[in-house]
Design a protein around this motif. Structure first.
Motif, PDB file in Angstrom:
ATOM      1  N   LEU A 167       0.844  -1.191   0.000  1.00  0.00           N
ATOM      2  CA  LEU A 167       0.000   0.000   0.000  1.00  0.00           C
ATOM      3  C   LEU A 167       0.882   1.245   0.000  1.00  0.00           C
ATOM      4  N   GLY A 168       0.623   2.157  -0.917  1.00  0.00           N
ATOM      5  CA  GLY A 168       1.437   3.364  -1.010  1.00  0.00           C
ATOM      6  C   GLY A 168       1.468   4.164   0.270  1.00  0.00           C
ATOM      7  N   ALA A 169       0.326   4.237   0.961  1.00  0.00           N
ATOM      8  CA  ALA A 169       0.266   4.990   2.210  1.00  0.00           C
ATOM      9  C   ALA A 169       1.139   4.365   3.286  1.00  0.00           C
ATOM     10  N   GLU A 170       1.245   3.034   3.273  1.00  0.00           N
ATOM     11  CA  GLU A 170       2.088   2.350   4.246  1.00  0.00           C
ATOM     12  C   GLU A 170       3.567   2.622   3.964  1.00  0.00           C
ATOM     13  N   ILE A 171       3.943   2.637   2.692  1.00  0.00           N
ATOM     14  CA  ILE A 171       5.322   2.951   2.314  1.00  0.00           C
ATOM     15  C   ILE A 171       5.681   4.359   2.788  1.00  0.00           C
ATOM     16  N   ALA A 172       4.800   5.300   2.518  1.00  0.00           N
ATOM     17  CA  ALA A 172       5.053   6.693   2.905  1.00  0.00           C
ATOM     18  C   ALA A 172       5.147   6.850   4.410  1.00  0.00           C
ATOM     19  N   LYS A 173       4.324   6.110   5.134  1.00  0.00           N
ATOM     20  CA  LYS A 173       4.302   6.191   6.595  1.00  0.00           C
ATOM     21  C   LYS A 173       5.671   5.845   7.183  1.00  0.00           C
ATOM     22  N   PHE A 174       6.268   4.763   6.687  1.00  0.00           N
ATOM     23  CA  PHE A 174       7.551   4.340   7.236  1.00  0.00           C
ATOM     24  C   PHE A 174       8.720   5.121   6.641  1.00  0.00           C
ATOM     25  N   PRO A 179      -8.628  -9.781  20.364  1.00  0.00           N
ATOM     26  CA  PRO A 179      -8.982  -8.662  21.246  1.00  0.00           C
ATOM     27  C   PRO A 179      -7.788  -8.167  22.053  1.00  0.00           C
ATOM     28  N   ARG A 180      -6.920  -9.099  22.482  1.00  0.00           N
ATOM     29  CA  ARG A 180      -5.756  -8.683  23.286  1.00  0.00           C
ATOM     30  C   ARG A 180      -4.773  -7.862  22.453  1.00  0.00           C
ATOM     31  N   SER A 181      -4.602  -8.225  21.181  1.00  0.00           N
ATOM     32  CA  SER A 181      -3.682  -7.447  20.347  1.00  0.00           C
ATOM     33  C   SER A 181      -4.244  -6.056  20.084  1.00  0.00           C
ATOM     34  N   PHE A 182      -5.567  -5.938  19.994  1.00  0.00           N
ATOM     35  CA  PHE A 182      -6.172  -4.613  19.811  1.00  0.00           C
ATOM     36  C   PHE A 182      -5.896  -3.741  21.029  1.00  0.00           C
ATOM     37  N   LEU A 183      -6.048  -4.327  22.209  1.00  0.00           N
ATOM     38  CA  LEU A 183      -5.826  -3.569  23.434  1.00  0.00           C
ATOM     39  C   LEU A 183      -4.358  -3.220  23.638  1.00  0.00           C
ATOM     40  N   MET A 184      -3.466  -4.197  23.384  1.00  0.00           N
ATOM     41  CA  MET A 184      -2.049  -4.002  23.697  1.00  0.00           C
ATOM     42  C   MET A 184      -1.271  -3.340  22.565  1.00  0.00           C
ATOM     43  N   ALA A 185      -1.417  -3.859  21.344  1.00  0.00           N
ATOM     44  CA  ALA A 185      -0.586  -3.395  20.235  1.00  0.00           C
ATOM     45  C   ALA A 185      -1.157  -2.163  19.531  1.00  0.00           C
ATOM     46  N   LYS A 186      -2.453  -1.965  19.638  1.00  0.00           N
ATOM     47  CA  LYS A 186      -3.058  -0.794  18.998  1.00  0.00           C
ATOM     48  C   LYS A 186      -3.328   0.302  20.026  1.00  0.00           C
ATOM     49  N   LEU A 187      -4.290   0.074  20.909  1.00  0.00           N
ATOM     50  CA  LEU A 187      -4.634   1.111  21.886  1.00  0.00           C
ATOM     51  C   LEU A 187      -3.499   1.380  22.862  1.00  0.00           C
ATOM     52  N   GLY A 188      -2.928   0.312  23.421  1.00  0.00           N
ATOM     53  CA  GLY A 188      -1.884   0.484  24.421  1.00  0.00           C
ATOM     54  C   GLY A 188      -0.619   1.094  23.868  1.00  0.00           C
ATOM     55  N   ALA A 189      -0.065   0.486  22.820  1.00  0.00           N
ATOM     56  CA  ALA A 189       1.230   0.920  22.286  1.00  0.00           C
ATOM     57  C   ALA A 189       1.167   2.277  21.607  1.00  0.00           C
ATOM     58  N   GLU A 190       0.037   2.581  20.928  1.00  0.00           N
ATOM     59  CA  GLU A 190      -0.038   3.817  20.157  1.00  0.00           C
ATOM     60  C   GLU A 190      -0.672   4.970  20.938  1.00  0.00           C
ATOM     61  N   TYR A 191      -1.724   4.689  21.700  1.00  0.00           N
ATOM     62  CA  TYR A 191      -2.487   5.773  22.322  1.00  0.00           C
ATOM     63  C   TYR A 191      -2.168   5.985  23.801  1.00  0.00           C
ATOM     64  N   HIS A 202      -0.385   1.045  13.039  1.00  0.00           N
ATOM     65  CA  HIS A 202      -1.041  -0.211  12.691  1.00  0.00           C
ATOM     66  C   HIS A 202      -2.529  -0.030  12.431  1.00  0.00           C
ATOM     67  N   ASP A 203      -3.039  -0.899  11.576  1.00  0.00           N
ATOM     68  CA  ASP A 203      -4.471  -1.049  11.355  1.00  0.00           C
ATOM     69  C   ASP A 203      -4.821  -2.447  11.851  1.00  0.00           C
ATOM     70  N   TRP A 204      -5.545  -2.518  12.977  1.00  0.00           N
ATOM     71  CA  TRP A 204      -5.827  -3.815  13.599  1.00  0.00           C
ATOM     72  C   TRP A 204      -6.527  -4.769  12.648  1.00  0.00           C
ATOM     73  N   LYS A 205      -7.334  -4.247  11.749  1.00  0.00           N
ATOM     74  CA  LYS A 205      -8.062  -5.106  10.805  1.00  0.00           C
ATOM     75  C   LYS A 205      -7.120  -5.838   9.860  1.00  0.00           C
ATOM     76  N   MET A 206      -5.890  -5.336   9.716  1.00  0.00           N
ATOM     77  CA  MET A 206      -4.926  -5.980   8.826  1.00  0.00           C
ATOM     78  C   MET A 206      -4.004  -6.948   9.564  1.00  0.00           C
ATOM     79  N   PHE A 207      -4.163  -7.076  10.872  1.00  0.00           N
ATOM     80  CA  PHE A 207      -3.385  -8.073  11.603  1.00  0.00           C
ATOM     81  C   PHE A 207      -3.756  -9.459  11.064  1.00  0.00           C
ATOM     82  N   VAL A 208      -2.848 -10.414  11.212  1.00  0.00           N
ATOM     83  CA  VAL A 208      -2.975 -11.719  10.561  1.00  0.00           C
ATOM     84  C   VAL A 208      -2.937 -12.832  11.607  1.00  0.00           C
ATOM     85  N   THR A 209      -3.936 -13.677  11.626  1.00  0.00           N
ATOM     86  CA  THR A 209      -3.932 -14.791  12.562  1.00  0.00           C
ATOM     87  C   THR A 209      -2.964 -15.867  12.075  1.00  0.00           C
ATOM     88  N   PRO A 210      -2.420 -16.684  12.984  1.00  0.00           N
ATOM     89  CA  PRO A 210      -1.543 -17.784  12.554  1.00  0.00           C
ATOM     90  C   PRO A 210      -2.234 -18.725  11.567  1.00  0.00           C
TER      91      PRO A 210
END
Length: 244
Positions: free
Chosen positions: A8-15, A168-180, A190-198
């Motif tokens: 995604l172009g926006a992801e490239i620009a972000k980093f 749900p735990r990754s949303f709380l820890m990696a999205k809300l916790g780490a970023e906000y 991160h966009d939590w909807k794009m996280f990938v399950t094993p």
């Protein structure tokens, strides 16, 4: 910015915007600095073992070719090059690659950095190992991306990915916790909807002709900030697959 191939172009620009501070251990990439010894150590141990080598030797990966897809400014590339691997770093973010080249040159590390996408590599590229760390949760076409990683590996080669589980735990820890809350990462990283399950990742890897061989959770000690391998894959995890 529009989509660029599997990325995604926006992801490239972000980093790319973080390039100047990528190597600051207390900057916006602080979590990756903390996580990097675990990620690269886990990879080095399995890659060395796969080739019948002593993983504890300083040059355990000598002579092995490794492609670091989405290498950014080279945190993993440099760590694995120091273990002897012949590393090629690949990224679509030109600014991050400039930082990578400068840092590697100052450290005297002969890493080859290329700007581009994995699907653009020639069919004969053939690496002993291909890694994509904290990348797949930012790609536009997951299946095409995994197919490109598989093509880049030699027959019998290994493919390593690390990413975030969609729980749900990754949303709380990696999205809300780490970023906000803790501000460990820039808001919007991160966009939590794009996280990938094993399970999703395993299905995608099998579709690309790869066999999942190992998986581990990556867990941070809240008191020390250090990361260690665990059985808990609910948030961060790392995975190894083999190419027939």
């Amino acid at each position: 910015m529009p989509q660029a191939g599997t990325m995604l172009g926006a992801e490239i620009a972000k980093f790319d915007a973080l390039a100047a501070r990528w190597w600051d251990p207390d900057g916006p990439m602080k979590p990756l600095h903390r996580m990097n010894p675990l990620r690269t150590g886990w990879i080095a141990e399995r890659l060395a073992s796969h080739h019948g080598r002593d993983a504890s030797a300083p040059d355990a990966l000598a002579g092995l070719t490794l492609l670091d897809v989405g290498c950014g400014a080279g945190l993993a590339s440099e760590a694995l090059a120091r273990r002897g691997a012949a590393v090629t770093g690949l990224d679509a973010a030109g600014g991050a690659l400039q930082a990578a080249r400068s840092h590697a040159a100052a450290a005297g590390l002969p890493i080859t950095y290329r700007e581009g996408l994995p699907e653009d590599l020639p069919p004969e590229a053939g690496f002993d190992a291909v890694i994509a760390l904290e990348v797949i949760e930012h790609v536009a076409d997951r299946d095409a991306f995994l197919a490109a990683l598989a093509r880049a590996a030699k027959p019998g080669g290994l493919v390593f990915l690390s990413t975030l589980n969609r729980t749900p735990r990754s949303f709380l820890m990696a999205k809300l916790g780490a970023e906000y809350l803790l501000r460990m990462l820039p808001i919007g990283t991160h966009d939590w909807k794009m996280f990938v399950t094993p399970s999703e990742l395993g299905t995608g890897l099998r579709g690309a002709g790869l066999a999942v061989a190992d998986i581990a959770g990556m867990t941070m000690d809240a008191l020390t900030g250090r990361w260690h391998a665990s059985r808990d894959v609910a948030v961060n995890y790392i995975l190894m697959a083999r190419k027939p």
